[in-house]
Scaffold this motif. Structure first.
Motif, PDB file in Angstrom:
ATOM      1  N   LEU B 110      22.938  92.140  79.681  1.00  0.00           N
ATOM      2  CA  LEU B 110      24.277  91.594  79.941  1.00  0.00           C
ATOM      3  C   LEU B 110      24.474  90.244  79.259  1.00  0.00           C
ATOM      4  CD1 LEU B 110      24.988  92.611  83.632  1.00  0.00           C
ATOM      5  CD2 LEU B 110      25.661  93.727  81.504  1.00  0.00           C
ATOM      6  N   MET B 111      23.417  89.432  79.206  1.00  0.00           N
ATOM      7  CA  MET B 111      23.501  88.179  78.443  1.00  0.00           C
ATOM      8  C   MET B 111      23.866  88.500  76.997  1.00  0.00           C
ATOM      9  SD  MET B 111      21.302  86.901  75.874  1.00  0.00           S
ATOM     10  CE  MET B 111      20.765  85.437  75.080  1.00  0.00           C
ATOM     11  N   THR B 112      23.207  89.514  76.433  1.00  0.00           N
ATOM     12  CA  THR B 112      23.468  89.877  75.041  1.00  0.00           C
ATOM     13  C   THR B 112      24.894  90.401  74.863  1.00  0.00           C
ATOM     14  OG1 THR B 112      21.135  90.461  74.858  1.00  0.00           O
ATOM     15  CG2 THR B 112      22.553  91.154  73.060  1.00  0.00           C
ATOM     16  N   LEU B 113      25.346  91.206  75.834  1.00  0.00           N
ATOM     17  CA  LEU B 113      26.717  91.730  75.773  1.00  0.00           C
ATOM     18  C   LEU B 113      27.726  90.584  75.729  1.00  0.00           C
ATOM     19  CD1 LEU B 113      28.555  94.260  75.896  1.00  0.00           C
ATOM     20  CD2 LEU B 113      28.543  94.036  78.386  1.00  0.00           C
ATOM     21  N   ALA B 114      27.545  89.608  76.622  1.00  0.00           N
ATOM     22  CA  ALA B 114      28.485  88.482  76.678  1.00  0.00           C
ATOM     23  C   ALA B 114      28.431  87.676  75.383  1.00  0.00           C
ATOM     24  CB  ALA B 114      28.169  87.602  77.876  1.00  0.00           C
ATOM     25  N   GLU B 115      27.228  87.338  74.948  1.00  0.00           N
ATOM     26  CA  GLU B 115      27.087  86.498  73.748  1.00  0.00           C
ATOM     27  C   GLU B 115      27.578  87.220  72.496  1.00  0.00           C
ATOM     28  OE1 GLU B 115      26.219  83.389  73.557  1.00  0.00           O
ATOM     29  OE2 GLU B 115      25.494  83.018  75.598  1.00  0.00           O
ATOM     30  N   SER B 116      27.376  88.530  72.426  1.00  0.00           N
ATOM     31  CA  SER B 116      27.784  89.270  71.227  1.00  0.00           C
ATOM     32  C   SER B 116      29.307  89.221  71.059  1.00  0.00           C
ATOM     33  CB  SER B 116      27.299  90.713  71.285  1.00  0.00           C
ATOM     34  OG  SER B 116      28.047  91.447  72.233  1.00  0.00           O
ATOM     35  N   VAL B 125      21.086  91.371  68.621  1.00  0.00           N
ATOM     36  CA  VAL B 125      19.945  91.376  69.531  1.00  0.00           C
ATOM     37  C   VAL B 125      19.879  90.014  70.226  1.00  0.00           C
ATOM     38  CG1 VAL B 125      17.439  91.582  69.734  1.00  0.00           C
ATOM     39  CG2 VAL B 125      18.669  93.022  68.116  1.00  0.00           C
ATOM     40  N   GLY B 126      19.773  90.040  71.549  1.00  0.00           N
ATOM     41  CA  GLY B 126      19.654  88.812  72.328  1.00  0.00           C
ATOM     42  C   GLY B 126      18.240  88.669  72.857  1.00  0.00           C
ATOM     43  N   ILE B 127      17.733  87.445  72.843  1.00  0.00           N
ATOM     44  CA  ILE B 127      16.382  87.173  73.324  1.00  0.00           C
ATOM     45  C   ILE B 127      16.494  86.024  74.320  1.00  0.00           C
ATOM     46  CG2 ILE B 127      14.021  86.498  72.680  1.00  0.00           C
ATOM     47  CD1 ILE B 127      16.360  87.465  69.888  1.00  0.00           C
ATOM     48  N   THR B 128      16.001  86.251  75.546  1.00  0.00           N
ATOM     49  CA  THR B 128      16.004  85.163  76.522  1.00  0.00           C
ATOM     50  C   THR B 128      14.583  84.657  76.671  1.00  0.00           C
ATOM     51  OG1 THR B 128      15.679  86.674  78.366  1.00  0.00           O
ATOM     52  CG2 THR B 128      17.944  86.132  77.807  1.00  0.00           C
ATOM     53  N   ILE B 129      14.434  83.347  76.523  1.00  0.00           N
ATOM     54  CA  ILE B 129      13.106  82.748  76.624  1.00  0.00           C
ATOM     55  C   ILE B 129      13.081  81.845  77.840  1.00  0.00           C
ATOM     56  CG2 ILE B 129      11.347  81.388  75.413  1.00  0.00           C
ATOM     57  CD1 ILE B 129      12.657  82.226  72.783  1.00  0.00           C
ATOM     58  N   GLY B 130      12.254  82.221  78.804  1.00  0.00           N
ATOM     59  CA  GLY B 130      12.092  81.441  80.015  1.00  0.00           C
ATOM     60  C   GLY B 130      10.663  81.655  80.479  1.00  0.00           C
ATOM     61  N   SER B 131      10.478  81.875  81.796  1.00  0.00           N
ATOM     62  CA  SER B 131       9.112  82.137  82.261  1.00  0.00           C
ATOM     63  C   SER B 131       8.569  83.385  81.577  1.00  0.00           C
ATOM     64  CB  SER B 131       9.076  82.265  83.777  1.00  0.00           C
ATOM     65  OG  SER B 131       9.994  83.235  84.189  1.00  0.00           O
ATOM     66  N   GLY B 135      15.041  90.839  76.542  1.00  0.00           N
ATOM     67  CA  GLY B 135      15.765  91.205  75.337  1.00  0.00           C
ATOM     68  C   GLY B 135      16.879  92.178  75.627  1.00  0.00           C
ATOM     69  N   GLY B 136      17.866  92.195  74.758  1.00  0.00           N
ATOM     70  CA  GLY B 136      18.962  93.146  74.866  1.00  0.00           C
ATOM     71  C   GLY B 136      19.466  93.493  73.475  1.00  0.00           C
ATOM     72  N   ILE B 137      20.001  94.696  73.346  1.00  0.00           N
ATOM     73  CA  ILE B 137      20.547  95.151  72.064  1.00  0.00           C
ATOM     74  C   ILE B 137      21.989  95.584  72.312  1.00  0.00           C
ATOM     75  CG2 ILE B 137      20.336  96.854  70.206  1.00  0.00           C
ATOM     76  CD1 ILE B 137      17.330  97.164  71.065  1.00  0.00           C
ATOM     77  N   VAL B 138      22.926  95.073  71.536  1.00  0.00           N
ATOM     78  CA  VAL B 138      24.321  95.502  71.655  1.00  0.00           C
ATOM     79  C   VAL B 138      24.752  96.072  70.312  1.00  0.00           C
ATOM     80  CG1 VAL B 138      26.707  94.749  71.968  1.00  0.00           C
ATOM     81  CG2 VAL B 138      24.931  93.963  73.538  1.00  0.00           C
ATOM     82  N   MET B 286      29.053  86.480  83.012  1.00  0.00           N
ATOM     83  CA  MET B 286      30.098  86.874  82.062  1.00  0.00           C
ATOM     84  C   MET B 286      29.844  88.295  81.552  1.00  0.00           C
ATOM     85  SD  MET B 286      32.800  85.416  81.093  1.00  0.00           S
ATOM     86  CE  MET B 286      33.982  86.576  80.377  1.00  0.00           C
ATOM     87  N   GLY B 287      28.572  88.621  81.280  1.00  0.00           N
ATOM     88  CA  GLY B 287      28.234  89.969  80.824  1.00  0.00           C
ATOM     89  C   GLY B 287      28.527  91.008  81.894  1.00  0.00           C
ATOM     90  N   GLY B 288      28.255  90.664  83.156  1.00  0.00           N
ATOM     91  CA  GLY B 288      28.551  91.584  84.266  1.00  0.00           C
ATOM     92  C   GLY B 288      30.035  91.884  84.350  1.00  0.00           C
ATOM     93  N   ILE B 289      30.847  90.840  84.185  1.00  0.00           N
ATOM     94  CA  ILE B 289      32.305  91.008  84.218  1.00  0.00           C
ATOM     95  C   ILE B 289      32.762  91.893  83.057  1.00  0.00           C
ATOM     96  CG2 ILE B 289      34.468  89.736  83.793  1.00  0.00           C
ATOM     97  CD1 ILE B 289      33.195  87.437  85.512  1.00  0.00           C
ATOM     98  N   GLN B 290      32.215  91.622  81.869  1.00  0.00           N
ATOM     99  CA  GLN B 290      32.635  92.396  80.684  1.00  0.00           C
ATOM    100  C   GLN B 290      32.218  93.862  80.786  1.00  0.00           C
ATOM    101  OE1 GLN B 290      31.307  90.362  77.173  1.00  0.00           O
ATOM    102  NE2 GLN B 290      32.625  88.594  77.536  1.00  0.00           N
ATOM    103  N   MET B 291      30.990  94.098  81.273  1.00  0.00           N
ATOM    104  CA  MET B 291      30.536  95.486  81.447  1.00  0.00           C
ATOM    105  C   MET B 291      31.484  96.222  82.374  1.00  0.00           C
ATOM    106  SD  MET B 291      27.025  96.858  83.256  1.00  0.00           S
ATOM    107  CE  MET B 291      27.157  95.701  84.624  1.00  0.00           C
ATOM    108  N   CYS B 292      31.779  95.590  83.512  1.00  0.00           N
ATOM    109  CA  CYS B 292      32.628  96.200  84.530  1.00  0.00           C
ATOM    110  C   CYS B 292      34.010  96.510  83.945  1.00  0.00           C
ATOM    111  CB  CYS B 292      32.732  95.229  85.694  1.00  0.00           C
ATOM    112  SG  CYS B 292      33.479  95.939  87.138  1.00  0.00           S
ATOM    113  N   GLU B 293      34.570  95.535  83.255  1.00  0.00           N
ATOM    114  CA  GLU B 293      35.902  95.712  82.673  1.00  0.00           C
ATOM    115  C   GLU B 293      35.913  96.870  81.668  1.00  0.00           C
ATOM    116  OE1 GLU B 293      37.683  92.024  81.407  1.00  0.00           O
ATOM    117  OE2 GLU B 293      39.143  93.058  80.141  1.00  0.00           O
ATOM    118  N   ARG B 294      34.881  96.919  80.820  1.00  0.00           N
ATOM    119  CA  ARG B 294      34.831  97.989  79.818  1.00  0.00           C
ATOM    120  C   ARG B 294      34.687  99.367  80.452  1.00  0.00           C
ATOM    121  NH1 ARG B 294      31.762  95.552  74.565  1.00  0.00           N
ATOM    122  NH2 ARG B 294      32.682  93.505  74.806  1.00  0.00           N
TER     123      ARG B 294
END
Lengths: 299, 299
Positions: B110-116, B125-131, B135-138, B286-294
């Motif tokens: 969902l992060m990748t969806l929003a950012e894309s 391709v989204g990459i989240t770096i934390g603990s 990754g995500g592919i849109v 934001m990605g959750g909202i966009q997924m839902c809307e789509r």
């Protein structure tokens, strides 16, 4: 009945066939090239068209080696085995007076498209093992091209950082370990007398000559590692191994499958299946026909 | 105006917001969890719903950590930070009397969806770096799930065969080198006194303390290698780096981009762009909202 012409361009010859998805190939043949030149490509195509003109062909699907950009279909970058075969669209070898729709794609993509039709799958990855390593991805029945047409360059994923030098100039690519040329180069570097042997003989020596066994086993291990990374990224349901070297059983399918699963996250491993390609050397032609048929049905 | 509720489930708290794709977020907040339990998840959700009931919400999009299978949306496998959070569909924490359509996906997807949506791209391709590393592919505006929902497990691609032990049990995963936990474990193994330091302080030491510099540089190099392999397979036009550690500039975007391009086939390298995520900690909501809307517009 609508029929399509599939052509599979290779460095040593053109394979071609007529058929459709439902009924398969009505004819299939290979024409060896007299020389490696654009002129010879043109005359070989003319020869094929002359042979098939009695059939009522309504479209042409061409599979070509090399990296094709999308959507313009131009070959970009170097084709080491066919140096003149770049910076053009393969359809350009077709004479202007042939007024048929033409579609082109990379040969490994078309092999995967044809083979995926024989499997029940959502996402299928095809790997061709020969002098080099080719790859294709078919998602929901269509070739997945990535953003610019360069997806599935599987042979050049790096499995061993700073490893063996690959023909592409990078170090540690799976192609440097797992392709037939890679295996030969590694045997040569070890001064092995078997490096130049015909592939069937070389493979048959695996059980008897330890250096041959070692180098082929390392090729198998590199392929396992490359495919495990690919499956972690893509989550395919099936990997289809084809190409001349797999027709000769260079690598063992159950060994590949087990090795890949051991390196995968549990969820990804659960459903994965590895199989051998079934169309053999006809896969490219069949894929060309299927691509053409689909594109023309879509329109 | 149709509004949607986005919820981003995390091990320390739930982020939520109301909005739509066109106008963005109308409100955004975080509720910290009182404890890590299913009961606490349920009551946190009820609390959110109580706070937002004045808005006329017509659908809910939930982002969750963990591997979600598709199409049933169940979390499979282990969630190391949330051990109770498995073998269920995240939508199960919603009280039965809330009759709204609910859609779920992995948080990094969902992060990748929003950012894309902020980029002009065919394949992102989204990459989240934390603990850890997510990754995500849109692809063409939709999350690419692979055959079973497990695609983009980027953190567990292996960059160094037989390398550092990863939390997943395998050796040499990029997560073992490039994630914040990976960096801390490596510093610990070197008996470094900096292993437990807060991340902003640790990053600020990079220029002064050679062991810190070395371990972070190795993390950057491993990330470059993992992304080069991913780009060779997928041919994306853009890589978006996000997550808490990238908000603190753990790795340098131009260094990543240059390093990745050096390891790519020429054709793939030409068009690739690396960028920093722009939604920060709001990307999941934001990605959750966009997924839902789509999903609701499709129906």
């Amino acid at each position: 009945m609508k029929l399509f012409l599939g052509i599979d361009i290779g460095a040593s010859g053109f394979k071609y066939g007529i058929g459709d998805t439902k009924n398969g190939l009505q004819c299939f043949d290979t024409i060896r090239l007299s020389e490696k030149s654009l002129q010879s490509f043109r005359s070989t195509f003319a020869q094929i068209f002359n042979r098939v003109k009695k059939w009522n062909v309504c479209g042409i699907g061409i599979g070509s080696p090399g990296t094709l950009s999308f959507p313009d279909g131009k070959i970009v970058g170097l084709n080491p085995n066919l140096r003149f075969w770049t910076n053009l669209n393969p359809a350009e070898i077709i004479p202007e007076d042939i007024n048929l729709p033409v579609f082109v794609d990379n040969d490994a993509n078309l092999m995967t498209l044809a083979e995926s039709g024989l499997q029940d799958c959502e996402l299928c990855v095809g790997i061709t093992i020969g002098s080099g390593i080719g790859g294709g991805i078919v998602y929901q029945g269509s070739v997945f091209h990535g953003a610019h047409g360069f997806a599935a360059e599987i042979g050049h994923t790096i499995v061993y950082p700073e490893g063996e030098l690959c023909a592409c100039g990078k170090k540690g690519c799976v192609e440097a370990y797992s392709s037939v040329d890679g295996i030969r180069r590694r045997l040569q570097a070890l001064n092995s007398p078997y490096a130049g042997m015909a592939l069937p003989n070389l493979i048959s020596l695996r059980n008897r000559i330890s250096v041959v066994n070692k180098v082929i086993a390392q090729g198998e291990e590199a392929m396992i590692r490359a495919m495990a990374n690919l499956c972690t990224i893509l989550d395919p349901d099936i990997l289809i191994f084809g190409g001349g070297a797999m027709d000769l059983s260079l690598y063992n399918i159950p060994t590949l499958e087990q090795g890949i699963k051991e390196l995968l996250p549990e969820a990804n491993a659960k459903h994965l299946k590895c199989v051998l390609a079934r169309y053999g050397n006809r896969a490219g032609v069949m894929g060309g026909i299927q691509m053409c048929e689909r594109m023309m049905t879509k329109e």
